[in-house]
Structures are given as structure tokens and as C-alpha cells.
Design a protein around this motif. Structure first.
Motif, PDB file in Angstrom:
ATOM      1  N   ALA A   1      19.614  74.903  62.783  1.00 54.52           N
ATOM      2  CA  ALA A   1      20.761  74.198  63.093  1.00 54.52           C
ATOM      3  C   ALA A   1      20.152  72.856  63.475  1.00 54.52           C
ATOM      4  O   ALA A   1      21.050  71.816  63.389  1.00 54.52           O
ATOM      5  N   PHE A   2      19.365  72.612  64.295  1.00 52.28           N
ATOM      6  CA  PHE A   2      18.743  71.517  65.247  1.00 52.28           C
ATOM      7  C   PHE A   2      17.765  70.832  64.099  1.00 52.28           C
ATOM      8  O   PHE A   2      17.545  69.796  64.318  1.00 52.28           O
ATOM      9  N   ALA A   3      17.404  71.478  62.972  1.00 52.21           N
ATOM     10  CA  ALA A   3      16.386  70.827  62.304  1.00 52.21           C
ATOM     11  C   ALA A   3      16.987  69.985  61.111  1.00 52.21           C
ATOM     12  O   ALA A   3      16.339  68.873  60.603  1.00 52.21           O
ATOM     13  N   TYR A   4      18.281  70.412  60.491  1.00 50.93           N
ATOM     14  CA  TYR A   4      18.779  69.774  59.558  1.00 50.93           C
ATOM     15  C   TYR A   4      20.338  70.209  59.492  1.00 50.93           C
ATOM     16  O   TYR A   4      20.554  71.277  59.962  1.00 50.93           O
ATOM     17  N   ARG A   5      21.049  69.443  58.758  1.00 50.39           N
ATOM     18  CA  ARG A   5      22.518  69.564  58.774  1.00 50.39           C
ATOM     19  C   ARG A   5      22.592  70.738  57.817  1.00 50.39           C
ATOM     20  O   ARG A   5      22.166  70.616  56.757  1.00 50.39           O
ATOM     21  N   GLY A   6      23.358  71.494  58.371  1.00 49.78           N
ATOM     22  CA  GLY A   6      23.766  72.677  57.435  1.00 49.78           C
ATOM     23  C   GLY A   6      22.934  74.074  57.870  1.00 49.78           C
ATOM     24  O   GLY A   6      23.066  75.024  57.339  1.00 49.78           O
ATOM     25  N   GLY A   7      21.885  73.753  58.759  1.00 55.30           N
ATOM     26  CA  GLY A   7      20.775  75.030  59.176  1.00 55.30           C
ATOM     27  C   GLY A   7      21.889  75.825  59.901  1.00 55.30           C
ATOM     28  O   GLY A   7      22.795  75.411  60.604  1.00 55.30           O
ATOM     29  N   SER A   8      21.442  77.187  60.228  1.00 52.58           N
ATOM     30  CA  SER A   8      22.407  78.272  60.815  1.00 52.58           C
ATOM     31  C   SER A   8      21.695  78.111  62.399  1.00 52.58           C
ATOM     32  O   SER A   8      20.684  78.144  62.757  1.00 52.58           O
ATOM     33  N   PHE A   9      22.655  78.577  63.267  1.00 55.85           N
ATOM     34  CA  PHE A   9      22.337  78.755  64.544  1.00 55.85           C
ATOM     35  C   PHE A   9      21.947  80.207  64.545  1.00 55.85           C
ATOM     36  O   PHE A   9      21.344  80.408  66.001  1.00 55.85           O
ATOM     37  N   GLY A  10      21.982  80.851  63.857  1.00 57.15           N
ATOM     38  CA  GLY A  10      21.246  82.307  63.619  1.00 57.15           C
ATOM     39  C   GLY A  10      20.087  82.546  63.011  1.00 57.15           C
ATOM     40  O   GLY A  10      19.360  83.347  62.791  1.00 57.15           O
ATOM     41  N   ASP A  11      19.506  81.172  62.643  1.00 52.57           N
ATOM     42  CA  ASP A  11      18.108  81.422  61.934  1.00 52.57           C
ATOM     43  C   ASP A  11      17.058  80.601  62.864  1.00 52.57           C
ATOM     44  O   ASP A  11      17.050  79.526  63.050  1.00 52.57           O
ATOM     45  N   THR A  12      16.286  81.418  63.282  1.00 52.71           N
ATOM     46  CA  THR A  12      15.325  80.832  64.281  1.00 52.71           C
ATOM     47  C   THR A  12      13.928  80.500  63.540  1.00 52.71           C
ATOM     48  O   THR A  12      13.520  81.328  62.969  1.00 52.71           O
ATOM     49  N   ARG A  13      13.376  79.567  63.854  1.00 53.61           N
ATOM     50  CA  ARG A  13      12.366  78.814  63.072  1.00 53.61           C
ATOM     51  C   ARG A  13      11.250  78.686  63.686  1.00 53.61           C
ATOM     52  O   ARG A  13      11.375  78.338  65.122  1.00 53.61           O
ATOM     53  N   ILE A  14      10.068  79.152  63.346  1.00 55.74           N
ATOM     54  CA  ILE A  14       8.666  78.752  64.111  1.00 55.74           C
ATOM     55  C   ILE A  14       8.268  77.115  63.703  1.00 55.74           C
ATOM     56  O   ILE A  14       8.011  76.874  62.601  1.00 55.74           O
ATOM     57  N   PHE A  15       8.558  76.278  64.729  1.00 57.96           N
ATOM     58  CA  PHE A  15       7.748  74.692  64.464  1.00 57.96           C
ATOM     59  C   PHE A  15       6.560  74.978  64.806  1.00 57.96           C
ATOM     60  O   PHE A  15       6.104  74.814  66.107  1.00 57.96           O
ATOM     61  N   GLY A  16       5.521  74.869  63.847  1.00 57.12           N
ATOM     62  CA  GLY A  16       3.990  74.848  64.094  1.00 57.12           C
ATOM     63  C   GLY A  16       3.401  73.653  64.587  1.00 57.12           C
ATOM     64  O   GLY A  16       4.115  72.304  64.036  1.00 57.12           O
ATOM     65  N   MET A  17       2.565  73.575  65.233  1.00 56.02           N
ATOM     66  CA  MET A  17       1.779  72.213  65.717  1.00 56.02           C
ATOM     67  C   MET A  17       0.312  72.454  65.184  1.00 56.02           C
ATOM     68  O   MET A  17      -0.163  73.492  65.131  1.00 56.02           O
ATOM     69  N   GLY A  18      -0.333  71.230  65.087  1.00 59.79           N
ATOM     70  CA  GLY A  18      -1.570  71.547  64.430  1.00 59.79           C
ATOM     71  C   GLY A  18      -2.169  70.144  63.895  1.00 59.79           C
ATOM     72  O   GLY A  18      -1.584  69.052  63.962  1.00 59.79           O
ATOM     73  N   SER A  19      -3.223  70.485  62.946  1.00 62.98           N
ATOM     74  CA  SER A  19      -3.923  69.299  62.256  1.00 62.98           C
ATOM     75  C   SER A  19      -3.919  69.665  60.919  1.00 62.98           C
ATOM     76  O   SER A  19      -4.430  70.857  60.500  1.00 62.98           O
ATOM     77  N   ILE A  20      -3.744  68.677  59.925  1.00 57.26           N
ATOM     78  CA  ILE A  20      -4.393  68.873  58.578  1.00 57.26           C
ATOM     79  C   ILE A  20      -5.691  68.035  58.514  1.00 57.26           C
ATOM     80  O   ILE A  20      -5.688  67.252  58.772  1.00 57.26           O
ATOM     81  N   LEU A  21      -6.589  68.767  58.205  1.00 50.81           N
ATOM     82  CA  LEU A  21      -7.963  68.298  57.911  1.00 50.81           C
ATOM     83  C   LEU A  21      -8.342  68.052  56.502  1.00 50.81           C
ATOM     84  O   LEU A  21      -7.675  68.773  55.848  1.00 50.81           O
ATOM     85  N   VAL A  22      -8.432  66.735  56.193  1.00 47.61           N
ATOM     86  CA  VAL A  22      -8.506  66.195  54.680  1.00 47.61           C
ATOM     87  C   VAL A  22     -10.132  66.023  54.644  1.00 47.61           C
ATOM     88  O   VAL A  22     -10.538  64.943  55.279  1.00 47.61           O
ATOM     89  N   SER A  23     -10.651  66.692  53.976  1.00 49.10           N
ATOM     90  CA  SER A  23     -12.245  66.579  53.795  1.00 49.10           C
ATOM     91  C   SER A  23     -12.544  65.605  52.547  1.00 49.10           C
ATOM     92  O   SER A  23     -12.084  65.650  51.513  1.00 49.10           O
ATOM     93  N   HIS A  24     -13.421  64.783  52.783  1.00 49.68           N
ATOM     94  CA  HIS A  24     -13.701  63.843  51.683  1.00 49.68           C
ATOM     95  C   HIS A  24     -15.362  63.555  51.869  1.00 49.68           C
ATOM     96  O   HIS A  24     -15.835  63.482  52.845  1.00 49.68           O
ATOM     97  N   PRO A  25     -15.993  63.236  50.834  1.00 47.13           N
ATOM     98  CA  PRO A  25     -17.261  63.166  50.914  1.00 47.13           C
ATOM     99  C   PRO A  25     -17.786  61.956  51.854  1.00 47.13           C
ATOM    100  O   PRO A  25     -18.967  62.068  52.251  1.00 47.13           O
ATOM    101  N   GLN A  26     -16.955  60.984  52.072  1.00 48.16           N
ATOM    102  CA  GLN A  26     -17.152  59.684  52.763  1.00 48.16           C
ATOM    103  C   GLN A  26     -16.630  59.866  53.997  1.00 48.16           C
ATOM    104  O   GLN A  26     -16.979  59.106  55.159  1.00 48.16           O
ATOM    105  N   GLY A  27     -16.179  61.140  54.511  1.00 50.09           N
ATOM    106  CA  GLY A  27     -15.630  61.325  55.841  1.00 50.09           C
ATOM    107  C   GLY A  27     -14.524  62.115  56.107  1.00 50.09           C
ATOM    108  O   GLY A  27     -13.723  62.416  55.041  1.00 50.09           O
TER     109      GLY A  27
END
Length: 331
Positions: free
Chosen positions: A62-88
Motif C-alpha cells: 500500500a505504501f509502494a504504489y497506489r492500489g497496493g494492499s495493506f495486507g500485502d507485506t513486501r521485502i524491499f531489498g537493498m544492494g548493488s547491481i554489478l555491471v561487468s564490462h571488459p573496460q571496467g
């Protein structure tokens, strides 16, 4: 006195009803006022994407988007997306760091009161366990500078930070939403300029490696200098790292913005956010193969390769210089 109490009660009921209305389902109107031209993405050998989990919080849909349910608990993940490229190799955001408890304690009171978080192993620790030295990470790229995206920066000391000019100014300001990173000592920030032309309907862009595989575009609204990055891998997968443009994928799919209380807490320019949500919704409709990756939707992250899968040791060439001045250089 009785009439006064009745009047106060009526006002409270009206206020509660008005607040409740802001949580009701309401999709954004999809306008066609911005032209979107699709690109033919490259398939550059060695370009890969992997997810590094580094913390989580619980919240209600319910706090994430309009229309979401107050009975729907979501895991909000934290972290990094690692983009590997031959140059770095690029780390998009950092998740929670080892000092996350101290970082939470520095947040505004209302944010502390509504934050229920859980530690996971830090990005720095996972890199070390996989035998990846920090010298193999070319940049930390910030989608934006809110505390939950920057908490791990001190654990990655010496890695240069790349973000937009506008976000660099936000970091330097006294804005309480940037207070955590503002207080970090010895930050090495390389502000980028969007020196390339239009890209997928966005007015300008920054081609990080100069080969079209990793392209950043401006998406101000959540913060003054928020970014979206499009990544095209060697196996013909396509990703849009949208940061906190939306918190859960339904925001793009419906499309729907955050309810009023969430917007009030976190968005600098809600109107700009609405326009960008609609833009990404249209792009998703035009290009179904594009995987849109909100920074906190663990369901989407679960579909990505997990680090260290896909990691490529760089040839120690550098991404394109972030700064515009011809003489500028970055380590």
C-alpha cells in the motif's frame, strides 16, 4: 464545548477519509507527448549483470504504489547491481554497509520510526569473499544519494563515485535526505555530464564505455539528479536500472505512483516522477524484452544472476571520463 468537540471530530474524519483516498488504486494517464525511438542495442562481449544482496526492509504494498494492499507485506531489498564490462566493473548503489545501525540513527525521526530493517552481508564483504579486490571496481554509480543506497560507501573506500552533476550538488547541500553521504569524509565524486544526444525518448544521455552497452539518462524527480541506466549484455539481455523511480514493479506495469504520504516523504518533484513512470511504462509496452529493475523489488532481483555469476575481470581500461572538460581524468 460539545459543539467544538463535534466539529473537531468531523474535521478528523474528513482528514482521515481524504488520506485514505490517496491509497486507493489510480493509474496514471498514459500520454504520448514524448516521442520514443527504439535503439538497436549492441552485444558487447563480456558485458554481464549480477545482483549483490546487502540488506532488506519490510513494507506494505500500500505504501509502494497506489492500489497496493495493506495486507500485502513486501521485502524491499537493498544492494548493488554489478555491471561487468571488459573496460571496467560498475557497482550501482551499495546497499547497507557495516555501520548501517549508526546510519539509521542519523535519519530524520519520522523515517526512523517507519524503518524496520534487516542486515545482510555487505557488498564489500561479498566482493572480498569472491576474491575481487576493490581495484577491480572502476566506479560506484549512484542511481541517487538517499541513505539506503549509499550506506556501504565507507566499506568501499577508494572507489570513485559517479553520479550526475545535479546529484553531486544535492550531496553537497544541507538537505536532510542527503545528510548521510554529505557527512562521509574524503568522497571521490566524478559528476557526469550527459554529453550524448537523445536516447529512448530521454533528451540526452551518457554512454559510459562509448560502445552503447551501458547508457545513463537523467531522471530527476525522486531526487534532483536521479538517473536511469540501460544495460545491454553480451547474451542479448536488456535492463533498465530505474533506482527509486518506483519501489515495486507494479508502479511501471499499471502505471501508478506512490501514495501521497510516500511521495511527501521521499519525492522532490512528484510531477516529474509521474512523467518518468509513464515514459518507462510506454517503453516497456514497446519493448517487452526490457527488464525494468526497481532498486527495491526483490522479486525482480531474484530473476537476475547472483554475484559472483557473470563477473568478468576487467582489462583495467577505464570507462569514459565522467567530467566534460577535455583535460579531466579519473583514476
Amino acid at each position: 464545548m460539545k459543539k467544538l468537540l463535534i466539529g473537531v471530530a468531523i474535521v478528523l474524519v474528513v482528514c482521515v477519509a481524504a488520506l485514505a483516498q490517496t491509497f486507493r488504486g489510480a493509474t496514471l494517464p498514459v500520454t504520448q507527448d514524448v516521442a520514443i525511438t527504439l535503439v538497436v542495442p549492441p552485444q558487447v562481449k563480456g558485458v554481464q549483470v549480477s545482483a549483490i544482496y546487502a540488506g532488506q526492509m519490510e513494507s506494505l504494498a500500500a505504501f509502494a504504489y497506489r492500489g497496493g494492499s495493506f495486507g500485502d507485506t513486501r521485502i524491499f531489498g537493498m544492494g548493488s547491481i554489478l555491471v561487468s564490462h571488459p573496460q571496467g566493473n560498475l557497482l550501482f548503489d551499495t546497499g547497507f554497509g557495516k555501520d548501517v545501525d549508526l546510519h539509521v540513527a542519523k535519519m530524520p525521526l519520522l523515517m526512523r520510526m517507519t524503518t524496520k530493517y534487516k542486515r545482510e552481508e555487505t557488498v564489500a564483504a561479498q566482493l572480498a569473499q569472491a576474491g575481487v579486490p576493490l581495484t577491480d571496481i572502476s566506479r560506484i554509480v549512484l542511481t541517487h544519494a538517499h541513505w539506503d543506497h549509499v550506506s556501504g560507501i565507507p566499506d568501499l573506500a577508494g572507489v570513485q563515485i559517479m553520479t550526475s552533476q545535479e546529484e553531486a550538488q544535492f550531496i553537497e547541500s544541507d538537505d536532510p535526505m542527503a545528510a548521510l553521504i554529505h557527512g562521509f569524509p574524503d568522497l571521490a565524486i566524478a559528476p557526469l555530464n550527459y554529453r550524448e544526444g537523445p536516447y529512448l525518448g530521454f533528451p540526452n544521455s551518457f554512454d559510459v564505455f562509448g560502445d552503447g552497452s551501458v547508457v545513463m539518462v537523467p531522471a530527476p524527480g525522486h531526487t534532483p539528479g536521479s538517473t536511469i541506466t540501460f544495460v545491454h549484455t553480451e547474451d542479448n539481455k536488456h535492463y533498465a536500472l530505474v533506482g527509486d523511480l518506483v519501489w515495486q514493479k507494479e508502479g511501471i506495469e499499471l502505471p501508478a505512483e506512490r501514495p501521497w504520504v510516500s511521495r511527501w516523504l521521499v519525492d522532490k518533484d512528484p510531477a516529474a516522477v509521474r512523467g518518468e513512470i509513464v515514459h518507462m511504462h510506454r517503453l516497456q509496452q514497446m519493448w517487452p524484452e526490457l527488464v525494468i529493475v526497481p532498486a527495491h523489488d526483490r522479486r525482480v532481483w531474484d530473476t537476475l544472476p547472483r554475484f559472483p555469476a557473470g563477473f568478468v575481470r576487467p582489462a583495467h581500461a577505464e570507462p569514459a571520463t565522467a567530467e566534460a572538460a577535455p583535460a579531466a581524468s579519473t583514476p
